[in-house]
Design a protein around this motif. Structure first.
Motif, PDB file in Angstrom:
ATOM      1  N   CYS A   1       0.832  -1.207   0.000  1.00  0.00           N
ATOM      2  CA  CYS A   1       0.000   0.000   0.000  1.00  0.00           C
ATOM      3  C   CYS A   1       0.865   1.256   0.000  1.00  0.00           C
ATOM      4  O   CYS A   1       0.591   2.218  -0.733  1.00  0.00           O
ATOM      5  CB  CYS A   1      -0.922   0.000   1.216  1.00  0.00           C
ATOM      6  SG  CYS A   1      -2.213  -1.269   1.186  1.00  0.00           S
ATOM      7  N   ILE A   2       1.914   1.251   0.830  1.00  0.00           N
ATOM      8  CA  ILE A   2       2.797   2.414   0.895  1.00  0.00           C
ATOM      9  C   ILE A   2       3.501   2.628  -0.436  1.00  0.00           C
ATOM     10  O   ILE A   2       3.587   3.769  -0.937  1.00  0.00           O
ATOM     11  CB  ILE A   2       3.813   2.232   2.042  1.00  0.00           C
ATOM     12  CG1 ILE A   2       3.094   2.332   3.398  1.00  0.00           C
ATOM     13  CG2 ILE A   2       4.911   3.287   1.957  1.00  0.00           C
ATOM     14  CD1 ILE A   2       3.987   2.048   4.584  1.00  0.00           C
TER      15      ILE A   2
ATOM     16  N   LEU B   1      -8.615   4.514   2.593  1.00  0.00           N
ATOM     17  CA  LEU B   1      -7.276   4.003   2.297  1.00  0.00           C
ATOM     18  C   LEU B   1      -7.016   3.996   0.796  1.00  0.00           C
ATOM     19  O   LEU B   1      -5.939   4.412   0.334  1.00  0.00           O
ATOM     20  CB  LEU B   1      -7.121   2.591   2.870  1.00  0.00           C
ATOM     21  CG  LEU B   1      -5.798   1.880   2.562  1.00  0.00           C
ATOM     22  CD1 LEU B   1      -4.614   2.691   3.058  1.00  0.00           C
ATOM     23  CD2 LEU B   1      -5.792   0.483   3.163  1.00  0.00           C
ATOM     24  N   MET B   2      -7.983   3.559   0.016  1.00  0.00           N
ATOM     25  CA  MET B   2      -7.813   3.515  -1.439  1.00  0.00           C
ATOM     26  C   MET B   2      -7.677   4.921  -2.019  1.00  0.00           C
ATOM     27  O   MET B   2      -6.910   5.140  -2.964  1.00  0.00           O
ATOM     28  CB  MET B   2      -8.992   2.780  -2.072  1.00  0.00           C
ATOM     29  CG  MET B   2      -9.082   1.317  -1.672  1.00  0.00           C
ATOM     30  SD  MET B   2     -10.571   0.504  -2.292  1.00  0.00           S
ATOM     31  CE  MET B   2     -10.221   0.456  -4.027  1.00  0.00           C
ATOM     32  N   GLN B   3      -8.392   5.880  -1.455  1.00  0.00           N
ATOM     33  CA  GLN B   3      -8.273   7.255  -1.940  1.00  0.00           C
ATOM     34  C   GLN B   3      -6.902   7.833  -1.619  1.00  0.00           C
ATOM     35  O   GLN B   3      -6.330   8.572  -2.425  1.00  0.00           O
ATOM     36  CB  GLN B   3      -9.379   8.107  -1.328  1.00  0.00           C
ATOM     37  CG  GLN B   3     -10.759   7.802  -1.882  1.00  0.00           C
ATOM     38  CD  GLN B   3     -11.859   8.584  -1.200  1.00  0.00           C
ATOM     39  OE1 GLN B   3     -11.673   9.114  -0.103  1.00  0.00           O
ATOM     40  NE2 GLN B   3     -13.020   8.680  -1.833  1.00  0.00           N
TER      41      GLN B   3
ATOM     42  N   ASN C   1       0.451   8.354   6.883  1.00  0.00           N
ATOM     43  CA  ASN C   1      -0.993   8.447   6.617  1.00  0.00           C
ATOM     44  C   ASN C   1      -1.554   7.114   6.132  1.00  0.00           C
ATOM     45  O   ASN C   1      -2.660   6.714   6.514  1.00  0.00           O
ATOM     46  CB  ASN C   1      -1.265   9.539   5.589  1.00  0.00           C
ATOM     47  CG  ASN C   1      -1.007  10.938   6.134  1.00  0.00           C
ATOM     48  OD1 ASN C   1      -1.039  11.156   7.350  1.00  0.00           O
ATOM     49  ND2 ASN C   1      -0.745  11.885   5.264  1.00  0.00           N
ATOM     50  N   ILE C   2      -0.796   6.431   5.286  1.00  0.00           N
ATOM     51  CA  ILE C   2      -1.237   5.121   4.809  1.00  0.00           C
ATOM     52  C   ILE C   2      -1.297   4.131   5.965  1.00  0.00           C
ATOM     53  O   ILE C   2      -2.254   3.345   6.091  1.00  0.00           O
ATOM     54  CB  ILE C   2      -0.288   4.610   3.705  1.00  0.00           C
ATOM     55  CG1 ILE C   2      -0.418   5.462   2.434  1.00  0.00           C
ATOM     56  CG2 ILE C   2      -0.582   3.143   3.375  1.00  0.00           C
ATOM     57  CD1 ILE C   2      -1.772   5.383   1.771  1.00  0.00           C
ATOM     58  N   ALA C   3      -0.276   4.155   6.824  1.00  0.00           N
ATOM     59  CA  ALA C   3      -0.261   3.237   7.963  1.00  0.00           C
ATOM     60  C   ALA C   3      -1.453   3.493   8.880  1.00  0.00           C
ATOM     61  O   ALA C   3      -2.095   2.548   9.374  1.00  0.00           O
ATOM     62  CB  ALA C   3       1.047   3.384   8.732  1.00  0.00           C
ATOM     63  N   THR C   4      -1.775   4.756   9.121  1.00  0.00           N
ATOM     64  CA  THR C   4      -2.930   5.097   9.959  1.00  0.00           C
ATOM     65  C   THR C   4      -4.225   4.575   9.358  1.00  0.00           C
ATOM     66  O   THR C   4      -5.054   3.954  10.040  1.00  0.00           O
ATOM     67  CB  THR C   4      -3.004   6.618  10.141  1.00  0.00           C
ATOM     68  OG1 THR C   4      -1.785   7.106  10.695  1.00  0.00           O
ATOM     69  CG2 THR C   4      -4.157   6.992  11.061  1.00  0.00           C
ATOM     70  N   SER C   5      -4.402   4.807   8.067  1.00  0.00           N
ATOM     71  CA  SER C   5      -5.621   4.352   7.397  1.00  0.00           C
ATOM     72  C   SER C   5      -5.676   2.831   7.315  1.00  0.00           C
ATOM     73  O   SER C   5      -6.750   2.229   7.412  1.00  0.00           O
ATOM     74  CB  SER C   5      -5.687   4.969   5.994  1.00  0.00           C
ATOM     75  OG  SER C   5      -6.913   4.674   5.372  1.00  0.00           O
TER      76      SER C   5
ATOM     77  N   PHE D   1     -10.346  -5.038  -3.448  1.00  0.00           N
ATOM     78  CA  PHE D   1      -9.277  -4.571  -2.558  1.00  0.00           C
ATOM     79  C   PHE D   1      -9.475  -5.189  -1.179  1.00  0.00           C
ATOM     80  O   PHE D   1     -10.502  -4.998  -0.540  1.00  0.00           O
ATOM     81  CB  PHE D   1      -9.308  -3.045  -2.463  1.00  0.00           C
ATOM     82  CG  PHE D   1      -8.219  -2.459  -1.608  1.00  0.00           C
ATOM     83  CD1 PHE D   1      -6.965  -2.230  -2.124  1.00  0.00           C
ATOM     84  CD2 PHE D   1      -8.459  -2.155  -0.268  1.00  0.00           C
ATOM     85  CE1 PHE D   1      -5.953  -1.686  -1.333  1.00  0.00           C
ATOM     86  CE2 PHE D   1      -7.463  -1.615   0.532  1.00  0.00           C
ATOM     87  CZ  PHE D   1      -6.206  -1.380  -0.013  1.00  0.00           C
ATOM     88  N   GLU D   2      -8.482  -5.939  -0.741  1.00  0.00           N
ATOM     89  CA  GLU D   2      -8.483  -6.516   0.587  1.00  0.00           C
ATOM     90  C   GLU D   2      -7.096  -6.350   1.187  1.00  0.00           C
ATOM     91  O   GLU D   2      -6.090  -6.490   0.495  1.00  0.00           O
ATOM     92  CB  GLU D   2      -8.851  -8.009   0.551  1.00  0.00           C
ATOM     93  CG  GLU D   2     -10.285  -8.290   0.113  1.00  0.00           C
ATOM     94  CD  GLU D   2     -11.310  -7.784   1.118  1.00  0.00           C
ATOM     95  OE1 GLU D   2     -10.948  -7.660   2.303  1.00  0.00           O
ATOM     96  OE2 GLU D   2     -12.452  -7.518   0.717  1.00  0.00           O
ATOM     97  N   VAL D   3      -7.028  -6.052   2.471  1.00  0.00           N
ATOM     98  CA  VAL D   3      -5.748  -5.859   3.139  1.00  0.00           C
ATOM     99  C   VAL D   3      -5.372  -7.126   3.890  1.00  0.00           C
ATOM    100  O   VAL D   3      -6.230  -7.916   4.309  1.00  0.00           O
ATOM    101  CB  VAL D   3      -5.800  -4.662   4.111  1.00  0.00           C
ATOM    102  CG1 VAL D   3      -6.119  -3.384   3.364  1.00  0.00           C
ATOM    103  CG2 VAL D   3      -6.806  -4.902   5.229  1.00  0.00           C
ATOM    104  N   GLU D   4      -4.083  -7.313   4.059  1.00  0.00           N
ATOM    105  CA  GLU D   4      -3.593  -8.452   4.824  1.00  0.00           C
ATOM    106  C   GLU D   4      -3.796  -8.218   6.320  1.00  0.00           C
ATOM    107  O   GLU D   4      -3.686  -7.095   6.803  1.00  0.00           O
ATOM    108  CB  GLU D   4      -2.101  -8.679   4.548  1.00  0.00           C
ATOM    109  CG  GLU D   4      -1.806  -9.300   3.194  1.00  0.00           C
ATOM    110  CD  GLU D   4      -0.327  -9.598   3.037  1.00  0.00           C
ATOM    111  OE1 GLU D   4       0.447  -9.248   3.947  1.00  0.00           O
ATOM    112  OE2 GLU D   4       0.046 -10.181   2.009  1.00  0.00           O
ATOM    113  N   GLN D   5      -4.073  -9.302   7.005  1.00  0.00           N
ATOM    114  CA  GLN D   5      -4.159  -9.215   8.459  1.00  0.00           C
ATOM    115  C   GLN D   5      -2.755  -9.221   9.061  1.00  0.00           C
ATOM    116  O   GLN D   5      -1.820  -9.756   8.469  1.00  0.00           O
ATOM    117  CB  GLN D   5      -4.961 -10.399   9.010  1.00  0.00           C
ATOM    118  CG  GLN D   5      -6.418 -10.399   8.576  1.00  0.00           C
ATOM    119  CD  GLN D   5      -7.181  -9.205   9.121  1.00  0.00           C
ATOM    120  OE1 GLN D   5      -6.967  -8.782  10.253  1.00  0.00           O
ATOM    121  NE2 GLN D   5      -8.090  -8.649   8.317  1.00  0.00           N
TER     122      GLN D   5
END
Length: 493
Positions: free
Chosen positions: A49-50, A232-234, A158-162, A244-248
């Motif tokens: 994502c970053i 997050l996507m924005q 910001n990405i980490a926060t989202s 879009f799915e994020v890893e746990q």
């Protein structure tokens, strides 16, 4: 098949042949078309994502263009130390009485002229201004690179926060779904007790209302997950219509890791690693260089120049001797009237070509020019004074950024400690609420507690669970902020 009726055997043969034909046609079709596999998009890790956000962020792209501009400025500053060479060509048309530029004689006709020149000049000395300008522009590149890194760090944080916000809402959704499942199980048990006559009907009605409220909480949690994912996507500049799915991540292991650095230790690391501090320090050095550049204007400038000139005119004439001699009377002798003659060589006009005129009119020159500043309206002193003020402002900027960084670290450290304490307290509260709910559930099933008190115990347990989850992710974010100040990667490992 001999024991089957002949008509039946005939129909079976036809069905078998038809099936074989259809299978063959399907197989040929499958071979003729590419295999279409439904592939699920891989989940996005925090680093992925970053990286995507950094690649598509507009501010980062603008900073990269600033670096490119400063690199061009350095190239220009370096080339300014070399000679400059220029060529020129001029064409003119004169009418009436004028001077022929090739003969300097007055003529009264139309004249077409051409002038050509090639000149070069190089600065031999100007107080070291050129060399100091190169050094200053090189530092501008370093400053712009540090500004790019600062912007990149901000985007990463910001990405980490989202990203954590998505995981938080997903865990809250999971908790809400578990609460629905638990309420359904309790409702099923209570309905059986109602049929057995062990509980009143209002107990079932209250549980159904509780189930409806839990299902509403699931819907709300799903909406929150979708909104967090959209944010997050924005931030990543990723279209929202993509899967879009994020890893746990192992949140429990991360929050269990100790954080032993003191605010002073974190500040000592941050003030030498944070790009905003390093950029401010370089700006001070750059301001000092600007002072030296301004002082260079007090010194003389020595310039070496050289060039060649030539010209052409269509009025130009070329006369060449024929070898013959002619006698021309120039006067008479007094008393005898004898004619006095002079012998002159006979000439005839020849074509005066363009190339020949350029060769005959060729002129070369070399010059040294010394420019000494005496009085220029106080401009040099003003520039020096302004540069000194800018240096002082840069020094204050360094001090201000260090103070702000120290205060931010102290605040982040206190926030992390407070969130850690809150998380530990929420864990203990959840344990007690779960124990109380288990006791309430047993009493309710035994008929020793009404549905109102049971629902209150369940609400307390559910609220404690949600608060614990929020406290856990808040503590994780606070510790990651401290890691950010220590220049550690935001990979949640």
């Amino acid at each position: 098949m001999s024991y089957l009726h002949p008509f039946t055997r005939k129909n079976l043969r036809f069905a078998l042949l038809l099936s074989i034909g259809m299978l063959g046609a399907f197989g040929l079709r499958a071979q003729g078309q590419p295999e279409n596999k439904t592939t699920k998009s891989s989940k996005w890790s925090i680093q992925k994502c970053i990286d995507h956000a950094i690649e598509h962020n507009i501010d980062i792209k603008q900073n990269a263009l600033t670096i490119k501009t400063n690199e061009y400025n350095v190239q220009q500053s370096k080339l300014a130390r070399y000679p400059s060479v220029n060529a020129s060509a001029t064409q003119g048309l004169n009418f009436g009485r004028s001077i022929d530029p090739t003969t300097n004689e007055f003529i009264n006709t139309r004249v077409l002229t051409n002038n050509f020149s090639l000149d070069a000049s190089v600065t031999l000395y100007n107080g070291g201004r050129l060399q100091k300008t190169v050094k200053r522009d090189l530092k501008n590149i370093e400053i712009s690179k540090l500004d790019l890194k600062a912007t990149t760090n901000t985007v990463s944080l910001n990405i980490a926060t989202s990203y954590l916000d998505v995981l938080l809402n997903q865990e809250l959704l999971t908790a809400a779904q578990q609460q629905v499942a638990s309420t359904k199980e309790q409702l099923t048990r209570t309905e059986k007790l109602l049929k057995a006559g062990s509980v009143a009907e209002n107990e079932v009605i209250n549980l159904r209302a509780t189930l409806a409220n839990d299902e509403l909480q699931v819907v709300t949690s799903e909406n929150n997950v979708n909104l967090a994912r959209l944010r997050l996507m924005q931030l990543m500049n990723l279209p929202s219509n993509e899967s879009f799915e994020v890893e746990q991540i192992d949140v429990e292991n991360l929050v269990a890791q100790p954080h032993n650095e003191t605010p002073a230790q974190i500040f000592d690391i941050a003030k030498v690693s944070q790009p905003t501090i390093k950029s401010a320090l370089l700006s001070v050095e750059n301001s000092e260089m600007s002072i030296n550049i301004a002082k260079a204007d007090r010194y003389p400038t020595l310039t070496l120049g050289a060039g060649v000139l030539t010209r052409f005119s269509d009025a130009g004439r070329l006369f060449q001797e024929t070898g013959e001699v002619a006698q021309t009377p120039i006067g008479f002798v007094n008393g005898t009237n004898q004619t006095v003659v002079r012998q002159i060589n006979v000439t005839e006009e020849q074509p005066y070509t363009f190339g020949q005129q350029l060769s005959d009119n060729l002129t070369q020159y070399v010059s040294l020019r010394l420019s000494i500043p005496i009085f220029n309206g106080g401009q040099v002193n003003r520039n020096i004074s302004t540069s000194i003020i800018q240096k002082r402002q840069a020094e204050l900027t360094v001090q201000n950024r260090k103070n702000q960084l120290r205060q931010d670290i102290e605040q982040a450290y206190n926030n992390a400690k407070a969130s850690q304490n809150s998380y530990q307290a929420r864990k203990k509260l959840l344990e007690s609420r779960e124990l109380a709910f288990d006791i309430a559930k047993k009493r309710f099933n035994a008929g020793a507690m009404n549905s109102v008190d049971f629902n209150l115990a369940k609400i307390d347990r559910d609220r404690a669970q949600s608060d614990m989850i929020r406290a856990k992710y808040d503590y994780l974010f606070r510790t990651e902020v401290l890691n950010f100040y220590m220049d550690k990667p935001l990979d949640f490992k």
